[in-house]
Design an enzyme around this catalytic site. Structure first.
Site, PDB file in Angstrom:
ATOM      1  N   THR A 254      -6.532 -38.786  39.143  1.00 50.21           N
ATOM      2  CA  THR A 254      -7.711 -37.990  38.772  1.00 50.21           C
ATOM      3  C   THR A 254      -7.793 -36.757  39.656  1.00 50.21           C
ATOM      4  O   THR A 254      -8.841 -36.115  39.723  1.00 50.21           O
ATOM      5  CB  THR A 254      -9.012 -38.809  38.946  1.00 50.21           C
ATOM      6  OG1 THR A 254      -9.053 -39.309  40.292  1.00 50.21           O
ATOM      7  CG2 THR A 254      -9.112 -39.956  37.962  1.00 50.21           C
ATOM      8  N   ARG A 256      -5.016 -33.731  40.658  1.00 53.32           N
ATOM      9  CA  ARG A 256      -4.455 -32.622  39.900  1.00 53.32           C
ATOM     10  C   ARG A 256      -3.089 -33.059  39.397  1.00 53.32           C
ATOM     11  O   ARG A 256      -2.350 -33.751  40.110  1.00 53.32           O
ATOM     12  CB  ARG A 256      -4.293 -31.360  40.776  1.00 53.32           C
ATOM     13  CG  ARG A 256      -5.590 -30.614  41.077  1.00 53.32           C
ATOM     14  CD  ARG A 256      -6.159 -29.916  39.827  1.00 53.32           C
ATOM     15  NE  ARG A 256      -7.322 -29.109  40.118  1.00 53.32           N
ATOM     16  CZ  ARG A 256      -8.589 -29.538  40.056  1.00 53.32           C
ATOM     17  NH1 ARG A 256      -8.840 -30.791  39.725  1.00 53.32           N
ATOM     18  NH2 ARG A 256      -9.575 -28.708  40.310  1.00 53.32           N
ATOM     19  N   GLU A 285      -2.363 -28.134  32.006  1.00 53.29           N
ATOM     20  CA  GLU A 285      -3.574 -28.235  31.181  1.00 53.29           C
ATOM     21  C   GLU A 285      -3.853 -26.890  30.516  1.00 53.29           C
ATOM     22  O   GLU A 285      -3.640 -25.853  31.141  1.00 53.29           O
ATOM     23  CB  GLU A 285      -4.758 -28.638  32.063  1.00 53.29           C
ATOM     24  CG  GLU A 285      -4.579 -30.034  32.641  1.00 53.29           C
ATOM     25  CD  GLU A 285      -5.704 -30.429  33.596  1.00 53.29           C
ATOM     26  OE1 GLU A 285      -6.747 -29.754  33.633  1.00 53.29           O
ATOM     27  OE2 GLU A 285      -5.527 -31.422  34.305  1.00 53.29           O
ATOM     28  N   HIS A 303      -9.079 -34.408  31.441  1.00 51.73           N
ATOM     29  CA  HIS A 303      -9.712 -33.905  32.676  1.00 51.73           C
ATOM     30  C   HIS A 303     -11.240 -33.986  32.585  1.00 51.73           C
ATOM     31  O   HIS A 303     -11.934 -32.972  32.628  1.00 51.73           O
ATOM     32  CB  HIS A 303      -9.270 -32.454  32.961  1.00 51.73           C
ATOM     33  CG  HIS A 303      -9.451 -32.068  34.404  1.00 51.73           C
ATOM     34  ND1 HIS A 303      -8.627 -31.175  35.049  1.00 51.73           N
ATOM     35  CD2 HIS A 303     -10.362 -32.444  35.336  1.00 51.73           C
ATOM     36  CE1 HIS A 303      -9.022 -31.020  36.301  1.00 51.73           C
ATOM     37  NE2 HIS A 303     -10.087 -31.782  36.497  1.00 51.73           N
ATOM     38  N   GLY A 305     -13.034 -36.135  34.633  1.00 57.64           N
ATOM     39  CA  GLY A 305     -13.542 -36.786  35.842  1.00 57.64           C
ATOM     40  C   GLY A 305     -14.892 -36.255  36.317  1.00 57.64           C
ATOM     41  O   GLY A 305     -15.830 -37.010  36.547  1.00 57.64           O
TER      42      GLY A 305
HETATM   43  O1  LIG Z   1     -11.456 -31.173  38.537  1.00 53.81           O
HETATM   44  C1  LIG Z   1     -12.587 -30.967  38.862  1.00 53.81           C
HETATM   45  C2  LIG Z   1     -12.929 -30.374  40.113  1.00 53.81           C
HETATM   46  O2  LIG Z   1     -12.014 -29.949  40.836  1.00 53.81           O
HETATM   47  O3  LIG Z   1     -14.132 -30.297  40.421  1.00 53.81           O
END
Ligand SMILES: O=CC(=O)O
Length: 343
Positions: A254, A256, A285, A303, A305
């Site tokens: 979760t 990168r 992405e 993506h 999260g």
């Molecule tokens: O991926 C989400 C963030 O970096 O806040």
């Protein structure tokens, strides 16, 4: 009481669209002291086309706010933002990760750059837990069967989280939430971090430290990644790291996409070295590698999260708090850089 008269309020520009998750009361208070404006622009080309005119007509702006959902604008560099110079003193991002930002450019231009350090942590940790549970319980295969009308035919009992070792790579703000939440499911938590945590923090979290990444990987049934993406962590989990893992390990990412060498992961899934992967992030992405799209061994999210209502509210608020700290005290709360010169 407002600190500024209406004509002397610092002007703050929000990129793309209005701040839509900040509690109204907080927003109203902020507007007592600061003049918030919005550059309505859906993508990079439109920012580049509009920003110079916006600055000359409504600016100059002392600060820029960048909300989550940055892909259409990336990268955040001189080419995109130089029209804000020299008045802009601070750029605040609502995201935690900042590999999409040219921090060196900000530093050279005398601009503070801040990320959101708290806001998205718990939501991202929740996503990691979701992917850990989904991969351990092998839900993607079961879901496909159910959707195809085959109920439980041929499905065997899955493993359990309880008693399994979770290896956390990077025990920062997100990793600590993951450690606490995984303990509730009965997982034993090991971690690898550049710096070892204080013994009382380790005790409180119930985590065991590994000073060597490969040893951590070799000890874990499930590996969850929580590092930022930078020069040291690009490709951190590659062929040798997969080789160091237990046979049939699970990988959850979760953080990168580029922290993992994508080809090495595909090979590890193909060989069975890695039984399953839970992926919220990808190297290119919004593109997702065909292999991941098709494989039942992979649980996917686009993506998501940090994409919750509370993390949006908290992160937009964290942006404004950074601005307030900078304008009132000269230094923001969570600077990533130390600007070389202030104009
Ligand atoms: O991926 C989400 C963030 O970096 O806040």
């Amino acid at each position: 009481m407002s600190n500024h008269t209406s004509t002397s309020k610092p002007k703050v520009l929000v990129l793309g669209s209005p701040l839509d998750y900040v509690p109204q009361k907080y927003f109203d208070d902020f507007q007592q002291d600061y003049a918030i404006d919005v550059l309505h622009a859906p993508d990079r080309a439109s920012v580049k086309a509009q920003l110079p005119t916006k600055v000359s007509q409504d600016g100059p702006f002392a600060a820029l706010v960048i909300k989550m959902g940055t892909i259409p604008y990336e990268p955040f560099d001189a080419d995109l933002l130089s029209a804000l110079e020299p008045a802009c003193k601070i750029v605040v991002s609502a995201s935690a990760g900042y590999n999409e930002f040219d921090v060196d450019y900000f530093t050279r231009a005398g601009v503070w750059f801040c990320n959101a350090v708290h806001a998205v942590s718990e939501a991202t940790a929740d996503m990691a837990l979701f992917l850990i549970l989904a991969t351990v319980r092998n839900t993607s295969v079961a879901e496909r069967q159910a959707r195809e009308g085959r109920w439980k035919a041929g499905l065997t009992p899955s493993g359990d989280p309880k008693g399994r070792v979770l290896g956390i790579v990077g025990l920062g703000s997100i990793g600590r939430y993951v450690a606490r939440k995984a303990a509730v499911f009965g997982m034993r938590v090991h971690y690898y971090n550049r710096r070892r945590l204080a013994p009382e923090v380790e005790r409180e979290l119930g985590v065991t430290y590994y000073g060597d990444l490969h040893e951590l990987l070799g000890s874990a049934d499930v590996v969850s990644l929580h590092t930022p993406l930078n020069a040291q962590t690009t490709g951190l989990i590659s062929r040798e790291e997969f080789a160091a893992m237990k046979d049939g390990a699970i990988l959850v990412n979760t953080a990168r996409g580029a922290v993992v060498d994508e080809e090495a992961l595909i090979q590890a899934l193909e060989s069975g070295k890695v039984a399953r992967a839970g992926l919220d992030v990808f190297p290119a992405e919004p593109k997702i590698n065909e292999y991941f799209m098709k494989s039942d061994k992979v649980v996917l999210q686009p993506h998501m999260g940090g994409l919750t209502e509370s993390s949006f509210a908290l992160s937009q608020q964290e942006c404004l708090e950074n601005l307030r700290a900078y304008f009132e005290k000269g230094v923001p709360n969570s600077p990533v850089n130390q600007p070389e010169r202030q104009h």
